[in-house]
Design a protein around this motif. Structure first.
Motif, short mmCIF file in Angstrom:
data_model
loop_
_atom_site.label_atom_id
_atom_site.label_comp_id
_atom_site.label_asym_id
_atom_site.label_seq_id
_atom_site.Cartn_x
_atom_site.Cartn_y
_atom_site.Cartn_z
N LEU A 197 -12.43 -18.56 5.97
CA LEU A 197 -13.87 -18.32 6.08
C LEU A 197 -14.30 -17.10 5.28
O LEU A 197 -15.40 -17.06 4.74
CB LEU A 197 -14.27 -18.22 7.55
CG LEU A 197 -14.19 -19.58 8.26
CD1 LEU A 197 -14.38 -19.43 9.77
CD2 LEU A 197 -15.22 -20.56 7.70
N ALA A 207 -17.02 -16.94 2.24
CA ALA A 207 -18.08 -15.93 2.20
C ALA A 207 -18.04 -15.09 0.94
O ALA A 207 -19.05 -14.53 0.52
CB ALA A 207 -17.99 -15.02 3.43
N PRO A 218 -18.99 -2.18 16.50
CA PRO A 218 -19.28 -3.58 16.86
C PRO A 218 -20.72 -4.00 16.59
O PRO A 218 -21.03 -5.19 16.61
CB PRO A 218 -18.95 -3.65 18.35
CG PRO A 218 -18.77 -2.26 18.82
CD PRO A 218 -18.49 -1.41 17.62
N SER A 219 -21.62 -3.04 16.36
CA SER A 219 -22.98 -3.45 15.97
C SER A 219 -22.93 -4.20 14.65
O SER A 219 -23.68 -5.16 14.45
CB SER A 219 -23.89 -2.23 15.86
OG SER A 219 -23.37 -1.30 14.94
N LEU A 220 -22.03 -3.81 13.76
CA LEU A 220 -21.91 -4.46 12.46
C LEU A 220 -20.84 -5.53 12.49
O LEU A 220 -20.90 -6.51 11.73
CB LEU A 220 -21.57 -3.42 11.38
CG LEU A 220 -21.56 -3.93 9.94
CD1 LEU A 220 -22.95 -4.40 9.55
CD2 LEU A 220 -21.10 -2.85 8.98
N PRO A 266 -19.35 -7.58 15.30
CA PRO A 266 -19.07 -8.15 16.62
C PRO A 266 -17.93 -9.17 16.58
O PRO A 266 -17.28 -9.40 17.59
CB PRO A 266 -20.39 -8.84 17.00
CG PRO A 266 -21.09 -9.06 15.69
CD PRO A 266 -20.67 -7.92 14.81
N HIS A 280 -15.15 -16.81 15.31
CA HIS A 280 -15.85 -17.52 16.39
C HIS A 280 -16.84 -16.63 17.13
O HIS A 280 -17.69 -17.13 17.86
CB HIS A 280 -14.84 -18.10 17.38
CG HIS A 280 -14.11 -19.27 16.84
ND1 HIS A 280 -13.04 -19.85 17.48
CD2 HIS A 280 -14.29 -20.00 15.72
CE1 HIS A 280 -12.59 -20.87 16.77
NE2 HIS A 280 -13.33 -20.97 15.70
N TYR A 281 -16.73 -15.32 16.99
CA TYR A 281 -17.66 -14.41 17.67
C TYR A 281 -18.69 -13.85 16.69
O TYR A 281 -19.31 -12.84 16.95
CB TYR A 281 -16.87 -13.29 18.36
CG TYR A 281 -15.94 -13.84 19.39
CD1 TYR A 281 -16.41 -14.15 20.66
CD2 TYR A 281 -14.61 -14.12 19.09
CE1 TYR A 281 -15.57 -14.71 21.62
CE2 TYR A 281 -13.77 -14.68 20.04
CZ TYR A 281 -14.26 -14.96 21.30
OH TYR A 281 -13.43 -15.52 22.24
N SER A 328 -21.75 -15.22 15.25
CA SER A 328 -22.74 -16.30 15.15
C SER A 328 -23.69 -16.11 13.99
O SER A 328 -24.19 -17.07 13.42
CB SER A 328 -23.50 -16.45 16.46
OG SER A 328 -24.30 -15.33 16.71
N SER A 329 -23.97 -14.86 13.59
CA SER A 329 -24.93 -14.65 12.50
C SER A 329 -24.28 -14.71 11.13
O SER A 329 -24.96 -14.71 10.12
CB SER A 329 -25.60 -13.28 12.66
OG SER A 329 -24.67 -12.26 12.36
N VAL A 389 -22.69 -12.30 9.79
CA VAL A 389 -22.67 -10.97 9.19
C VAL A 389 -21.25 -10.39 9.18
O VAL A 389 -20.81 -9.81 8.19
CB VAL A 389 -23.65 -10.02 9.92
CG1 VAL A 389 -23.41 -8.57 9.53
CG2 VAL A 389 -25.09 -10.42 9.59
N VAL A 429 -19.33 -9.03 5.91
CA VAL A 429 -18.87 -7.64 5.82
C VAL A 429 -17.38 -7.60 5.52
O VAL A 429 -16.92 -6.79 4.69
CB VAL A 429 -19.20 -6.88 7.12
CG1 VAL A 429 -18.51 -5.52 7.15
CG2 VAL A 429 -20.71 -6.70 7.27
#
Lengths: 278, 278, 278, 278, 278, 278
Positions: free
Chosen positions: D46, D50, D214-216, D218, D256-257, D259-260, D262, D266
């Motif tokens: 994945l 990306a 984890p804000s960036l 998750p 899998h965690y 969803s967006s 991002v 990153v």
């Protein structure tokens, strides 16, 4: 002034003119008595947006939404947190609709919004039957010590139109007392053809979207497995077409639990098809 | 009987024995006055589950959670839908905690739960300062015509402890009137070092998790951009360690908006670190 | 001590007293052999939470959960990473249940947890039939070189109870060799009425939730299209009611893939309905 | 034959020719010892996908990815469920890379994959320093009774290169014993400029993506609040540019965690920037 | 007629009267040239909805939204699929705004919508500076063989106002050629204080929301790590207040990638704060 | 060189050798004319990844995927943004497939990709029937003023093979004019058995995945309630087995709307089953 053209921000296919319309669509963004998964307050505006992703033509009915002269009046502005005043606002506006010889088509919001609508309509019509699509009986006398609850809405409506005039479809959850009440008054319908008995009645149709299976409608407050497929619901709607429908509503979409957008799109389509029954 | 062993279902690192514990953790799954994005009612149990994903050791404080003798008393069983009775239950149980010479550590639920806690504590302590971490002032006299609202909680607390004894950190949203009140009573703190002024006070710490930036804490009712990073919050917590903390709570996690699980994990870690300040 | 009242944190409707209970519910948060989408380890606690969103009354069976005297014993505390010791723990505790003349109701975790349960029960009962609801045959001798695998659980169980005593329902995925084994031993059932043949047997029921269609149950490790609707599963459960069920389990919910919460709610309802068959 | 053109399915900007490449990128889809939130096995493919959403040009380094002659060798095919054989496969392939005088750039998978890489490299290089970006110390002797665990990877590496040659950056979680070990061997770096001490070393860089906040990020197995922003990580990378980097890896993305999308984007960008340091 | 009251469906705090308003807000739901993650077409209506979740008062500016006399004109109805006609529609309407001596505040939609706005404004103003907040340079001559692309918007605008009058903030991604162009014309600003140089200019402000870090703004087409925090963006906005802003827009929210709703809420707040700079 | 072993990154069960294969699978990541919810461009690679989560054996057909000699040629590299050139590329490659006496199996991308495939095939075969699974008629002459649109694909194909040779299955949405066209040419099939009429035809099968109900397939551009269950689709596929299928494609998966991964897994399974019909 700007010439635009601007996007129409009302329901797709509506009649812009209130005066000449036959049906008045009223958004009721109220979810004040919901205790589990709330957010149906956001449904009317998001369904309105989703309506623009549909065709106006319905292959199953062979009709076009433009043939139904309905006017989208917008969403009531409730005093958030005040249940009684909110219900009053609904009642007053629905009364006005019938005073002007039109019919009401409500979009919830939670199921309690149906109560003031029936209270208003009962001033204009006698011999009302309420066709109730739902996963839950909603026949409690009270819920959590509170009479005015979405879980008690059909109990209060029974007090107005008579319990024997409630016809329930798709019910699969409730307390034993509620199911006993259903039996006592014989409210349960099992086959679409049974709707024919209502031919001479003034019929109000109320659709709690959780009557659909949660596989198709995860975006609702209390999803209950074992519900209708969309086509099963449409089979019931087909039998509605022959009845004298004096009003209707569609309630309990919770858009926050609809990550794929499918629940909201389905809600819009249910509304389109129910409008075509009127 | 079964020999197990069974998983401990209480907060990680708790003292199983109520009697010998110094701090009592009390879950308050109440979100009855929340109008926007609710669901903080589900927070205490889900934070409890997430606590098991952490270490007991905190590198920033150099302490282990086991050094804090706290007991997880479980979650109060509220009469859902009845705000006043729910607040009464909190008040009675918090009074009992202080009657037994212990300290309260609450887990919300919405922010209104802090009010009855302060009411109870004020019977045992004078000269209370409330250190208030939040994105919102919560200084309204009423909200939507309702006095007992999460948006008014600090206003009511100000009436008990004196507005000049409220110290607010991280505030970035509110009405002009509220900000005027903040100025009048000089409630705003700008730097962690200012906390040193509270050295001789009895300090209650209340943390609305939306004080953190929504990038880290999307799972809250009213996310406000411009909040603290986790490390910024920890810098404030470091200054708390020298104070006489007589009670604390952490509120306003809404797990339904936390699809990645990060918000809930962060809430558990904030609680661990705040426990270590006590 | 605090008076509370506190929320009951065990399964809704359970009998608090182990001694007087007939059925013992045992959570088995084990997913150590799952290679694809894991996380069923989190299922028992989250299903327990979701159980409180249901009614105790089941309209389809006409019974109330309170009529089943079941005790929620909690979740076993496994030595994470050690498959053999984990299976031993299950076996020992299930043996104890039958030594005390009670019946086992397991909540997974992954499907391998059924093996030690059957091993334990087979010491107390002869002539066991295993009714196996699943999308997959689980009849491999080994999986990825490992005998003790969730994909091999029914193969090992066949060695204990005899392959001819396995009855499989809903199977729609597997290797050719596995389907050949099914044919050889005639394990497949096609209609609920075929369950009547098991009338004189000691029946253990094991439900892998992926027997349900992934439209309703996305939250599972290996979703397979073409599964049962909830009502189809209930039709099979109706025929279970007449049988002598000596134990049961429900396995393979993966809550991390259940963003809407529907899969977990459905798992709780499947458990309620299966409890009522016992 | 078809003329296409076909999409390049390897990493953006790679050198198609293995022989002439300087750096060999090797995907290691292994997450066999992860107990909490697994799925890093899906990361290499994945991230590769990306990578095509990025530019090849990096404004921060002023270089283009095409200037780095790296070859994407694809992902190893592990015997799922067999940890030791999987580690052997990594070791053998990494040895081959260095036997051909190239450098290794690994993409995990879980952090344990770094161990066999270091084992292989230590046959070719002496005086190795390992620069370790992570939220966790990973310095346990064992985890859950298992030596070969992602939580013990740095402990085992310390045994090979010497604990004093481990330099740790961003650590904020672990047990007290682990932090004591850090202090004993002075492994912790606090400022990017400290990296200059490694100028005469053979440096291996291992990046556990949970070093980012984890804000960036998750989408990782054990998110820990208080991590680096992307720019903070880049400030450390800038100092890496002057070092003699003999190998590197980037591990622990759990798609899998995410969803967006991002986190995965990153991860790809971290890899691009780290490649440019080599 | 119905008395309502009805919910205001326009932007919170707008001036209902076009004629007396100073600023005209125009929604431009266009994303026709976006190739990666599209859906910014849905942004204007969803930001409008989210605006009602904010206060009108801004603590950072000390002003209330009501003090800005802006009128929400609604969203243009574009001929979907026709880029050139869509751009024409924007240009014509923006011209009309300036012909009536008002100022334009656009809400995208993709970034290409800024081009026709600048074309229109340049007929009324000379000496225009464009302050460009973005993660990407958008300075390509063409993208995928297409001149009219969101990735080329600043290149075309440079042709109108002069490249030396473009001031770029937050840029961190692009091709080498684009960065060379930035250097050649010295377009990059590094500190908010540099904005003071524009004091005597007619300033148009265009904000691509991906200038914010993807931790806060995952809901955008091409998220780029390393962006501004909200407070960093506000520091730039503070310096805008002293300038002569003749128009502005905010573009590139993609609501489909915003599962928590935070991105959309942040977009609304950015708009509120930018309106207060005007 | 590295010995690996490396993961096969092509479709599970494919024949690696193009020359000896009978069927050529071609990915067509094109979604350039999609206006609503796009992203089908990402489908071919993600379906390929998901294919490895399936068995090669199909219980419903009793066949193994390895018995079908198909070669995965990879995904075409389209000039993004250029619809006509993209269609040309498809046409040229499909022609080559038939020139080499093989058959085409396409994976979209949006539905428009079927048009150039049919154009190519019609040079090699006469008397073609197109079996069209879809929720939508796709019989518009143009859509949004654009002839080359996914909503017009069957109209253009009708011009090639004759409208009377289009057989449509599962259609439930469209404009009145489209349904009139369906009636005029009698394109609609109601029962699987009707497929037997095509026995002497050269049959091309095109599957728009939205023919499945959105409960199972939320990950598509325009979900329409009332679709097939997976088993209903399989019942149609069973009747396809007796026909002379000269080519096929499966289109319109939008992975960005598939948060649980179920839609992508279902797409892979539909492809497996359709391959087995050939």
């Amino acid at each position: 002034m700007l010439k635009g053209p601007f996007l129409d921000r009302n329901w797709m296919g509506q009649n812009e003119d209130y005066a000449s319309s036959d049906v008045v669509m009223l958004g009721m963004p109220f979810d004040g008595t919901v205790s589990y998964r709330s957010g149906s307050r956001f449904a009317p505006e998001l369904i309105r947006l989703a309506s623009w992703g549909m065709e106006t033509y319905s292959p199953s009915s062979g009709k076009d939404l433009k043939e139904v002269s309905f006017h989208d009046a917008g969403d009531l502005d409730f005093p958030l947190g005040n249940t009684y005043k909110s219900l009053d606002l609904i009642r007053e506006n629905v009364e006005q609709i019938y005073a002007e010889k039109k019919r009401f088509f409500g979009i919830g919001g939670e199921h309690l919004v149906t109560l003031p609508a029936i209270q208003a309509i009962s001033k204009f019509y006698k011999d009302i039957s309420v066709v109730h699509f739902d996963a839950h009986t909603d026949l409690r006398k009270e819920y959590l010590g509170e009479e005015m609850s979405h879980a008690a809405v059909m109990y209060h409506i029974g007090g107005i139109v008579g319990f024997e005039n409630i016809k329930q479809i798709g019910i699969r959850s409730g307390m034993k007392e509620e199911f006993n009440l259903m039996k006592k008054y014989n409210t349960k319908l099992d086959f679409p053809e049974q709707l024919i008995k209502l031919t001479n009645k003034n019929v109000f149709v109320t659709v709690d979207l959780d009557v659909l299976d949660p596989s198709l409608m995860p975006g609702t407050g209390t999803p209950e497995a074992g519900g209708f497929t969309f086509n099963e619901l449409m089979n019931w709607f087909k039998e509605l077409r022959g009845l004298n429908i004096i009003g209707a509503d569609v309630v309990e979409l919770s858009p926050h639990y609809d990550s794929s957008g499918v629940s909201t799109a389905v809600a819009a389509k249910v509304i389109r098809e129910l409008l075509m029954c009127m």
